[in-house]
Design a protein around this motif. Structure first.
Motif, PDB file in Angstrom:
ATOM      1  N   TYR A 153       0.817  -1.210   0.000  1.00 23.36           N
ATOM      2  CA  TYR A 153       0.000   0.000   0.000  1.00 23.36           C
ATOM      3  C   TYR A 153       0.851   1.261   0.000  1.00 23.36           C
ATOM      4  CZ  TYR A 153      -4.524  -2.243   0.478  1.00 23.36           C
ATOM      5  OH  TYR A 153      -5.662  -2.971   0.240  1.00 23.36           O
ATOM      6  N   GLY A 154       2.041   1.202   0.612  1.00 16.38           N
ATOM      7  CA  GLY A 154       2.915   2.367   0.581  1.00 16.38           C
ATOM      8  C   GLY A 154       3.405   2.688  -0.814  1.00 16.38           C
ATOM      9  N   GLN A 155       3.841   1.681  -1.559  1.00 18.49           N
ATOM     10  CA  GLN A 155       4.302   1.908  -2.926  1.00 18.49           C
ATOM     11  C   GLN A 155       3.151   2.299  -3.848  1.00 18.49           C
ATOM     12  OE1 GLN A 155       6.349  -1.734  -3.925  1.00 18.49           O
ATOM     13  NE2 GLN A 155       8.283  -1.019  -3.061  1.00 18.49           N
ATOM     14  N   LYS A 156       2.008   1.654  -3.679  1.00 22.27           N
ATOM     15  CA  LYS A 156       0.855   1.980  -4.517  1.00 22.27           C
ATOM     16  C   LYS A 156       0.368   3.400  -4.254  1.00 22.27           C
ATOM     17  CE  LYS A 156      -3.862   0.517  -5.540  1.00 22.27           C
ATOM     18  NZ  LYS A 156      -4.957  -0.442  -5.209  1.00 22.27           N
ATOM     19  N   GLY A 157       0.256   3.780  -2.984  1.00 23.85           N
ATOM     20  CA  GLY A 157      -0.214   5.118  -2.666  1.00 23.85           C
ATOM     21  C   GLY A 157       0.750   6.188  -3.118  1.00 23.85           C
ATOM     22  N   ASN A 158       2.043   5.917  -3.023  1.00 28.66           N
ATOM     23  CA  ASN A 158       3.019   6.922  -3.429  1.00 28.66           C
ATOM     24  C   ASN A 158       3.077   7.079  -4.944  1.00 28.66           C
ATOM     25  OD1 ASN A 158       5.162   8.795  -2.972  1.00 28.66           O
ATOM     26  ND2 ASN A 158       6.597   7.216  -3.576  1.00 28.66           N
ATOM     27  N   LEU A 159       3.079   5.969  -5.670  1.00 30.13           N
ATOM     28  CA  LEU A 159       3.155   6.055  -7.125  1.00 30.13           C
ATOM     29  C   LEU A 159       1.880   6.603  -7.737  1.00 30.13           C
ATOM     30  CD1 LEU A 159       5.001   2.721  -7.994  1.00 30.13           C
ATOM     31  CD2 LEU A 159       5.932   5.028  -8.002  1.00 30.13           C
ATOM     32  N   CYS A 160       0.726   6.198  -7.205  1.00 24.00           N
ATOM     33  CA  CYS A 160      -0.557   6.672  -7.735  1.00 24.00           C
ATOM     34  C   CYS A 160      -1.016   7.976  -7.096  1.00 24.00           C
ATOM     35  CB  CYS A 160      -1.634   5.601  -7.535  1.00 24.00           C
ATOM     36  SG  CYS A 160      -1.284   4.048  -8.377  1.00 24.00           S
ATOM     37  N   GLU A 161      -0.242   8.474  -6.123  1.00 21.87           N
ATOM     38  CA  GLU A 161      -0.554   9.731  -5.430  1.00 21.87           C
ATOM     39  C   GLU A 161      -1.932   9.652  -4.787  1.00 21.87           C
ATOM     40  OE1 GLU A 161      -0.065  12.926  -8.170  1.00 21.87           O
ATOM     41  OE2 GLU A 161       2.030  12.457  -8.593  1.00 21.87           O
ATOM     42  N   ARG A 162      -2.139   8.610  -3.994  1.00 22.35           N
ATOM     43  CA  ARG A 162      -3.402   8.380  -3.309  1.00 22.35           C
ATOM     44  C   ARG A 162      -3.196   8.494  -1.801  1.00 22.35           C
ATOM     45  NH1 ARG A 162      -4.806   9.256  -7.665  1.00 22.35           N
ATOM     46  NH2 ARG A 162      -6.142   8.010  -9.045  1.00 22.35           N
ATOM     47  N   SER A 163      -3.936   9.408  -1.202  1.00 24.83           N
ATOM     48  CA  SER A 163      -3.798   9.631   0.240  1.00 24.83           C
ATOM     49  C   SER A 163      -4.311   8.448   1.050  1.00 24.83           C
ATOM     50  CB  SER A 163      -4.554  10.904   0.644  1.00 24.83           C
ATOM     51  OG  SER A 163      -4.051  12.027  -0.023  1.00 24.83           O
ATOM     52  N   LEU A 164      -5.382   7.812   0.573  1.00 23.50           N
ATOM     53  CA  LEU A 164      -5.980   6.722   1.341  1.00 23.50           C
ATOM     54  C   LEU A 164      -5.035   5.536   1.454  1.00 23.50           C
ATOM     55  CD1 LEU A 164      -8.442   5.661   2.825  1.00 23.50           C
ATOM     56  CD2 LEU A 164      -9.346   4.852   0.624  1.00 23.50           C
ATOM     57  N   ALA A 165      -4.438   5.138   0.355  1.00 25.39           N
ATOM     58  CA  ALA A 165      -3.515   4.005   0.383  1.00 25.39           C
ATOM     59  C   ALA A 165      -2.285   4.322   1.231  1.00 25.39           C
ATOM     60  CB  ALA A 165      -3.090   3.643  -1.040  1.00 25.39           C
ATOM     61  N   THR A 166      -1.810   5.554   1.171  1.00 26.34           N
ATOM     62  CA  THR A 166      -0.661   5.938   1.999  1.00 26.34           C
ATOM     63  C   THR A 166      -1.037   5.945   3.476  1.00 26.34           C
ATOM     64  OG1 THR A 166       0.063   7.322   0.149  1.00 26.34           O
ATOM     65  CG2 THR A 166       1.170   7.635   2.236  1.00 26.34           C
ATOM     66  N   CYS A 167      -2.264   6.373   3.791  1.00 23.46           N
ATOM     67  CA  CYS A 167      -2.721   6.332   5.187  1.00 23.46           C
ATOM     68  C   CYS A 167      -2.822   4.896   5.700  1.00 23.46           C
ATOM     69  CB  CYS A 167      -4.078   7.031   5.307  1.00 23.46           C
ATOM     70  SG  CYS A 167      -4.011   8.824   5.165  1.00 23.46           S
ATOM     71  N   VAL A 168      -3.285   3.992   4.850  1.00 26.11           N
ATOM     72  CA  VAL A 168      -3.338   2.583   5.250  1.00 26.11           C
ATOM     73  C   VAL A 168      -1.945   2.055   5.543  1.00 26.11           C
ATOM     74  CG1 VAL A 168      -3.906   0.260   4.438  1.00 26.11           C
ATOM     75  CG2 VAL A 168      -5.495   2.142   4.041  1.00 26.11           C
ATOM     76  N   SER A 169      -0.976   2.444   4.705  1.00 27.93           N
ATOM     77  CA  SER A 169       0.401   2.009   4.926  1.00 27.93           C
ATOM     78  C   SER A 169       0.940   2.541   6.254  1.00 27.93           C
ATOM     79  CB  SER A 169       1.281   2.491   3.769  1.00 27.93           C
ATOM     80  OG  SER A 169       2.630   2.176   3.995  1.00 27.93           O
ATOM     81  N   LEU A 170       0.650   3.801   6.564  1.00 33.60           N
ATOM     82  CA  LEU A 170       1.112   4.361   7.835  1.00 33.60           C
ATOM     83  C   LEU A 170       0.385   3.739   9.023  1.00 33.60           C
ATOM     84  CD1 LEU A 170       1.568   8.178   7.085  1.00 33.60           C
ATOM     85  CD2 LEU A 170       3.284   6.364   7.138  1.00 33.60           C
ATOM     86  N   PHE A 171      -0.875   3.380   8.837  1.00 36.42           N
ATOM     87  CA  PHE A 171      -1.620   2.746   9.920  1.00 36.42           C
ATOM     88  C   PHE A 171      -1.051   1.358  10.236  1.00 36.42           C
ATOM     89  CE2 PHE A 171      -5.148   0.029  11.367  1.00 36.42           C
ATOM     90  CZ  PHE A 171      -5.499   0.716  12.519  1.00 36.42           C
TER      91      PHE A 171
END
Length: 209
Positions: free
Chosen positions: A137-155
């Motif tokens: 989720y961290g790589q997906k959120g960062n590459l796709c510029e998605r806040s939700l996926a990056t938040c899931v990665s941080l959670f």
């Protein structure tokens, strides 16, 4: 001259004539092939000379287009975060393999209680699942510029950090190698947490969810 002599002479003449025809045919074929090859090479050279400026121009145009995109929004993905996640994935693979070997060593040579050993192995399997989910989720959120996926990665990072702290301090036997490996993993987590917060802030300002 006898009849057999005439026949022998005629056969020799016939053989020489055939040899001469065959040699002449091969010579003509060789000349035809060389002429065709020269014409082909000349046409290829002319085509290359004509297409070379256009090829250079197209390459230069594509390079400038990707270097200075026109009418596109700025790229918000964090390169340091992506590099850290990539390195973290390889480091965690080495960490996991080292932990498996260490558990085999401790189970054989140390008086490890069976219940504690089973608990540590189960937590190690859970650690693998959570870390894989977090990096994905961290790589997906960062590459796709998605806040939700990056938040899931941080959670998911919080239980991963808790498990790293467990293997650093709270397991039954902590070897010095485990202490170093877990400390390095926690350093990865700290840097990725800070860069993840900055990425979420940048994505939120651009209203990308």
């Amino acid at each position: 001259m006898s009849e057999s002599g005439w026949m022998d002479g005629y056969c020799i003449l016939f053989i020489k004539l055939n040899l001469w025809k065959e040699r002449n045919y091969k010579h003509k074929c060789t000349q035809t092939y060389l002429l065709h090859h020269r014409q082909k090479c000349f046409s290829l050279n002319v085509t290359r000379q004509i297409n070379l400026p256009f090829t250079l121009f197209n390459s230069l145009f594509c390079f400038l287009f990707f270097l200075f995109p026109v009418g596109s929004r700025p790229i918000l993905s964090s390169t340091p975060l992506q590099v850290l996640l990539y390195l973290n994935s390889w480091y965690f693979a080495a960490f996991y393999l080292a932990e498996i070997l260490i558990f085999i060593y401790k189970g054989v040579l140390l008086p490890y209680p069976s219940d504690n050993l089973v608990l540590d192995v189960v937590l190690l399997l859970l650690f693998l699942a959570l870390e894989t989910l977090r990096i994905f989720y961290g790589q997906k959120g960062n590459l796709c510029e998605r806040s939700l996926a990056t938040c899931v990665s941080l959670f998911v990072l919080f239980p991963c950090a808790a498990l790293a702290m467990y293997y650093l301090l709270l397991q039954t036997f902590v070897l010095r190698l485990e202490f170093l490996l877990s400390t390095m993993l926690l350093c990865f987590y700290a840097l990725e947490f800070l860069l993840g917060l900055l990425s979420i802030s940048a994505f939120s300002r651009s209203k990308v969810y």
